[in-house]
Write a protein that holds these residues in place. Structure first.
Motif, PDB file in Angstrom:
ATOM      1  N   LYS A 131       0.856  -1.247  -0.219  1.00  0.00           N
ATOM      2  CA  LYS A 131      -0.017   0.308   0.086  1.00  0.00           C
ATOM      3  C   LYS A 131       0.866   1.347   0.076  1.00  0.00           C
ATOM      4  CE  LYS A 131      -4.584   0.304   1.864  1.00  0.00           C
ATOM      5  NZ  LYS A 131      -5.544   0.279   3.016  1.00  0.00           N
ATOM      6  N   PHE A 132       0.397   2.430  -0.683  1.00  0.00           N
ATOM      7  CA  PHE A 132       1.051   3.517  -0.626  1.00  0.00           C
ATOM      8  C   PHE A 132      -0.002   4.677  -0.144  1.00  0.00           C
ATOM      9  CE2 PHE A 132       3.338   0.911  -3.631  1.00  0.00           C
ATOM     10  CZ  PHE A 132       4.809   1.419  -3.503  1.00  0.00           C
ATOM     11  N   SER A 133       0.569   5.865   0.508  1.00  0.00           N
ATOM     12  CA  SER A 133      -0.585   6.864   0.600  1.00  0.00           C
ATOM     13  C   SER A 133      -0.414   7.678  -0.605  1.00  0.00           C
ATOM     14  CB  SER A 133      -0.036   7.790   1.919  1.00  0.00           C
ATOM     15  OG  SER A 133       1.342   8.338   1.308  1.00  0.00           O
ATOM     16  N   GLN A 134      -1.336   8.579  -0.989  1.00  0.00           N
ATOM     17  CA  GLN A 134      -1.409   9.141  -2.192  1.00  0.00           C
ATOM     18  C   GLN A 134      -0.263  10.186  -2.426  1.00  0.00           C
ATOM     19  OE1 GLN A 134      -3.962   8.258  -4.403  1.00  0.00           O
ATOM     20  NE2 GLN A 134      -2.807   9.112  -5.820  1.00  0.00           N
ATOM     21  N   ALA A 135       0.116  10.853  -1.141  1.00  0.00           N
ATOM     22  CA  ALA A 135       1.303  11.842  -1.284  1.00  0.00           C
ATOM     23  C   ALA A 135       2.375  11.260  -1.527  1.00  0.00           C
ATOM     24  CB  ALA A 135       1.301  12.427   0.151  1.00  0.00           C
ATOM     25  N   ALA A 136       2.724   9.925  -0.997  1.00  0.00           N
ATOM     26  CA  ALA A 136       4.064   9.210  -1.148  1.00  0.00           C
ATOM     27  C   ALA A 136       3.974   8.597  -2.750  1.00  0.00           C
ATOM     28  CB  ALA A 136       3.960   7.757  -0.386  1.00  0.00           C
ATOM     29  N   ILE A 137       2.805   8.506  -3.555  1.00  0.00           N
ATOM     30  CA  ILE A 137       2.858   8.036  -4.877  1.00  0.00           C
ATOM     31  C   ILE A 137       3.374   9.349  -5.712  1.00  0.00           C
ATOM     32  CG2 ILE A 137       1.444   7.556  -6.814  1.00  0.00           C
ATOM     33  CD1 ILE A 137      -0.115   5.627  -4.827  1.00  0.00           C
ATOM     34  N   GLU A 138       2.744  10.390  -5.454  1.00  0.00           N
ATOM     35  CA  GLU A 138       3.059  11.661  -5.892  1.00  0.00           C
ATOM     36  C   GLU A 138       4.412  12.120  -5.750  1.00  0.00           C
ATOM     37  OE1 GLU A 138       0.173  14.381  -4.210  1.00  0.00           O
ATOM     38  OE2 GLU A 138      -1.542  13.489  -5.256  1.00  0.00           O
ATOM     39  N   LYS A 139       5.097  12.051  -4.574  1.00  0.00           N
ATOM     40  CA  LYS A 139       6.344  12.342  -4.489  1.00  0.00           C
ATOM     41  C   LYS A 139       7.201  11.426  -5.214  1.00  0.00           C
ATOM     42  CE  LYS A 139       7.038  14.624  -0.031  1.00  0.00           C
ATOM     43  NZ  LYS A 139       7.601  14.631   1.386  1.00  0.00           N
ATOM     44  N   LEU A 140       7.090  10.109  -5.095  1.00  0.00           N
ATOM     45  CA  LEU A 140       8.002   9.217  -6.009  1.00  0.00           C
ATOM     46  C   LEU A 140       7.918   9.683  -7.512  1.00  0.00           C
ATOM     47  CD1 LEU A 140       7.288   5.707  -4.414  1.00  0.00           C
ATOM     48  CD2 LEU A 140       9.548   6.676  -4.794  1.00  0.00           C
ATOM     49  N   LYS A 141       6.669  10.054  -8.103  1.00  0.00           N
ATOM     50  CA  LYS A 141       6.671  10.167  -9.442  1.00  0.00           C
ATOM     51  C   LYS A 141       7.614  11.504  -9.516  1.00  0.00           C
ATOM     52  CE  LYS A 141       2.466   8.018 -10.836  1.00  0.00           C
ATOM     53  NZ  LYS A 141       1.081   8.076 -11.036  1.00  0.00           N
TER      54      LYS A 141
END
Length: 153
Positions: A131-141
């Motif tokens: 699982k990923f938090s939405q903010a984590a996905i955005e930061k990774l991208k």
């Protein structure tokens, strides 16, 4: 002194009281239990610590709250091991990172599903997690990385 001479101290071994064996014993008829009442009957009080003289016990009187599951016991919750992007970036600089690698680095306990949170600076990594938090996905991208969601077992 021989082994056969050893005796217990006087009064150490006391005979148990034999009750209900007729009037000559001194403990006949009611067998030391008095007359009538709950304590005189066989079975008596089941759990003296919780017993309240026959009224409804405190445990029964208190309101029962919370959800009960389909089966006995509590509802089964998935316990995620959380790890922040900043902690991952400190341990790994490039490549792919999965739950096994995170466990080897000491960031999570092995055998549990992993959730990645967004605290800290992200590195350009390809991270595999449950699982990923939405903010984590955005930061990774934004950092040139990728979030790969794993299937839970």
């Amino acid at each position: 002194m021989k082994l056969s001479d050893i005796r217990p101290n006087l009064g150490a071994n006391k005979r148990h009281k034999r009750v209900g064996r007729g009037p000559g014993s001194g403990h006949g008829k009611t067998a030391g239990r008095g007359h009538k009442g709950q304590k005189s009957r066989s079975g008596g009080v089941k759990n003296p610590a919780r017993f309240e003289g026959g009224r409804s016990t405190l445990l029964m009187r208190l309101p029962k709250r919370g959800m009960k599951g389909q089966s006995h016991g509590e509802l089964k919750r998935v316990e995620y091991q959380v790890v922040n992007l900043g902690a991952i970036a400190k341990h790994f600089t490039s490549g792919e990172v999965g739950p096994e690698a995170l466990a080897q680095a000491g960031l999570v306990r092995p055998g549990y599903p992993v959730k990645v949170l967004a605290m800290g600076q992200a590195a350009g990594l390809k991270i595999h997690a449950h699982k990923f938090s939405q903010a984590a996905i955005e930061k990774l991208k934004a950092a040139g990385g990728e979030a790969v969601v794993l299937e839970e077992a």
